[in-house]
Design an enzyme around this catalytic site. Structure first.
Site, PDB file in Angstrom:
ATOM      1  N   HIS A   1      37.143  23.532   1.108  1.00  9.39           N
ATOM      2  CA  HIS A   1      36.873  23.784  -0.311  1.00  9.39           C
ATOM      3  C   HIS A   1      35.897  22.733  -0.875  1.00  9.39           C
ATOM      4  O   HIS A   1      36.305  21.898  -1.687  1.00  9.39           O
ATOM      5  CB  HIS A   1      38.185  23.722  -1.116  1.00  9.39           C
TER       6      HIS A   1
ATOM      7  N   HIS B   1      37.482  26.242   7.704  1.00  7.24           N
ATOM      8  CA  HIS B   1      37.444  26.665   6.300  1.00  7.24           C
ATOM      9  C   HIS B   1      37.819  25.467   5.440  1.00  7.24           C
ATOM     10  O   HIS B   1      38.799  24.774   5.734  1.00  7.24           O
ATOM     11  CB  HIS B   1      38.424  27.817   6.069  1.00  7.24           C
TER      12      HIS B   1
ATOM     13  N   HIS C   1      36.079  30.180  -3.952  1.00  7.89           N
ATOM     14  CA  HIS C   1      37.153  29.722  -3.063  1.00  7.89           C
ATOM     15  C   HIS C   1      36.708  28.581  -2.137  1.00  7.89           C
ATOM     16  O   HIS C   1      37.263  27.491  -2.200  1.00  7.89           O
ATOM     17  CB  HIS C   1      37.688  30.921  -2.257  1.00  7.89           C
TER      18      HIS C   1
ATOM     19  N   GLU D   1      45.129  31.810   6.865  1.00 11.26           N
ATOM     20  CA  GLU D   1      43.810  32.427   7.072  1.00 11.26           C
ATOM     21  C   GLU D   1      43.619  32.848   8.533  1.00 11.26           C
ATOM     22  O   GLU D   1      42.497  33.081   8.975  1.00 11.26           O
ATOM     23  CB  GLU D   1      42.677  31.468   6.656  1.00 11.26           C
TER      24      GLU D   1
HETATM   25  P1  13P Z   1      46.844  27.294   4.739  1.00 13.33           P
HETATM   26  O1  13P Z   1      47.640  26.080   4.286  1.00 13.33           O
HETATM   27  O2  13P Z   1      47.726  28.484   4.990  1.00 13.33           O
HETATM   28  O3  13P Z   1      45.956  26.943   5.907  1.00 13.33           O
HETATM   29  O4  13P Z   1      45.912  27.743   3.536  1.00 13.33           O
HETATM   30  C1  13P Z   1      44.965  26.893   2.960  1.00 13.33           C
HETATM   31  C2  13P Z   1      43.788  27.616   2.389  1.00 13.33           C
HETATM   32  O5  13P Z   1      42.789  26.998   2.092  1.00 13.33           O
HETATM   33  C3  13P Z   1      43.850  29.099   2.213  1.00 13.33           C
HETATM   34  O6  13P Z   1      42.594  29.621   1.918  1.00 13.33           O
HETATM   35 ZN    ZN Z   2      41.143  28.122   1.125  1.00 13.04          ZN
END
Ligand code: 13P
Ligand code: ZN
Length: 271
Positions: A146, A144, A216, A121
């Protein structure tokens, strides 16, 4: 810590990276970071000394995929792509690396500690860091992750209308607006890691500190990593209260407009 680590003899930089590790542990404990889910980047340029500036690349330079003029010569700690938050919590320099953006503004090189490739990202993260510098913002981190309840809510189109979720989540408990005063923006689904996702994220961050990536996750920005985490945490707490009420069989009442206004005034928050 690796004895040759870039953190060695640099207590302020080490503290900053240890805060990232602390938050990585929280993300795992919260259940927001399955496998390699989520990523963190921090602009660490303020901790960079002449020795760091002289450091040679430990892997060939790679393109960012964007031209980011304000990032020339800037340094970032980045979670590694494919790396797990639960591992980063114990060993941030084995599961992330320090990169330098080159003078062309469109490529970067890894300078420490190991050749760990930065997160997929990176376009979203670096585009946003570029904007912080261009606009004179004091923000230096992007996160970022989830979070289960917020991602679940992003699967329901009525919640994705402008400010529907901000109002709903703010009204669940007074602290949410106090600690996430700009609310939750929404970015319609885009391919993870894409420049389109980066661009759409940047546009929403003009009005919000936290944006929901449909189906996401969320992307949050702030001055430091603990504050970015807290903003997502208070929003998630509200989402959990909403869902708990719905699970008991009723639509929660939510704070009234008058109560929200009174609170905004008392805490000196935007309307
Ligand atoms: P990375 O392992 O490349 O950081 O990706 C994780 C992710 O949440 C992608 O949206
Ligand atoms: Zn992600």
């Amino acid at each position: 810590m690796n004895p040759k680590s870039i953190l060695e003899g640099r207590p302020a930089l080490a503290r900053c990276v240890m805060e990232v590790a602390e938050v990585a542990g929280y993300l795992w404990q919260k259940g927001w970071a399955e496998r390699n889910g989520g990523n963190i980047t921090v602009n660490i340029s303020e901790y960079v000394d002449e020795d760091i500036r002289q450091k040679k690349a430990i892997a060939p330079a790679r393109p960012i995929g964007l031209k980011l003029e304000a990032l020339r010569g800037q340094y970032f700690y980045c979670k590694g792509t494919g790396k797990r938050m639960r591992d980063l919590a114990r060993n941030p320099m084995g599961n992330g690396s320090v990169i330098r953006v080159l003078e062309d503004g469109e490529s970067y090189e890894i300078i420490a500690d190991e050749a760990v490739m930065p997160t997929s990202e990176l376009p979203s993260h670096l585009l946003v860091h570029n904007w912080f510098l261009e606009s004179g913002s004091p923000y230096r981190v992007s996160l970022h992750t989830h979070p289960i309840e917020l991602v679940a809510m992003s699967h329901h189109k009525p919640f994705l209308q402008k400010d529907v979720l901000s109002q709903l989540l703010w009204s669940m408990i007074p602290e949410t607006k106090a600690f996430c005063p700009r609310g939750l923006g929404v970015v319609p689904y885009q391919l993870p890691g894409s420049n389109l996702l980066a661009q759409a994220t940047l546009e929403e961050l003009g009005d919000y500190d936290v944006v929901l990536w449909e189906k996401h996750g969320v992307f949050a920005v702030d001055k430091d990593i603990l504050n970015a985490f807290d903003q997502i945490d208070v929003l998630t707490k509200s989402a959990q209260i909403y869902i708990a009420a719905r699970n008991m069989g009723y639509e929660p009442e939510g704070m009234s407009q008058a109560q929200m206004q009174e609170m905004s005034q008392a805490f000196n928050l935007p309307k």
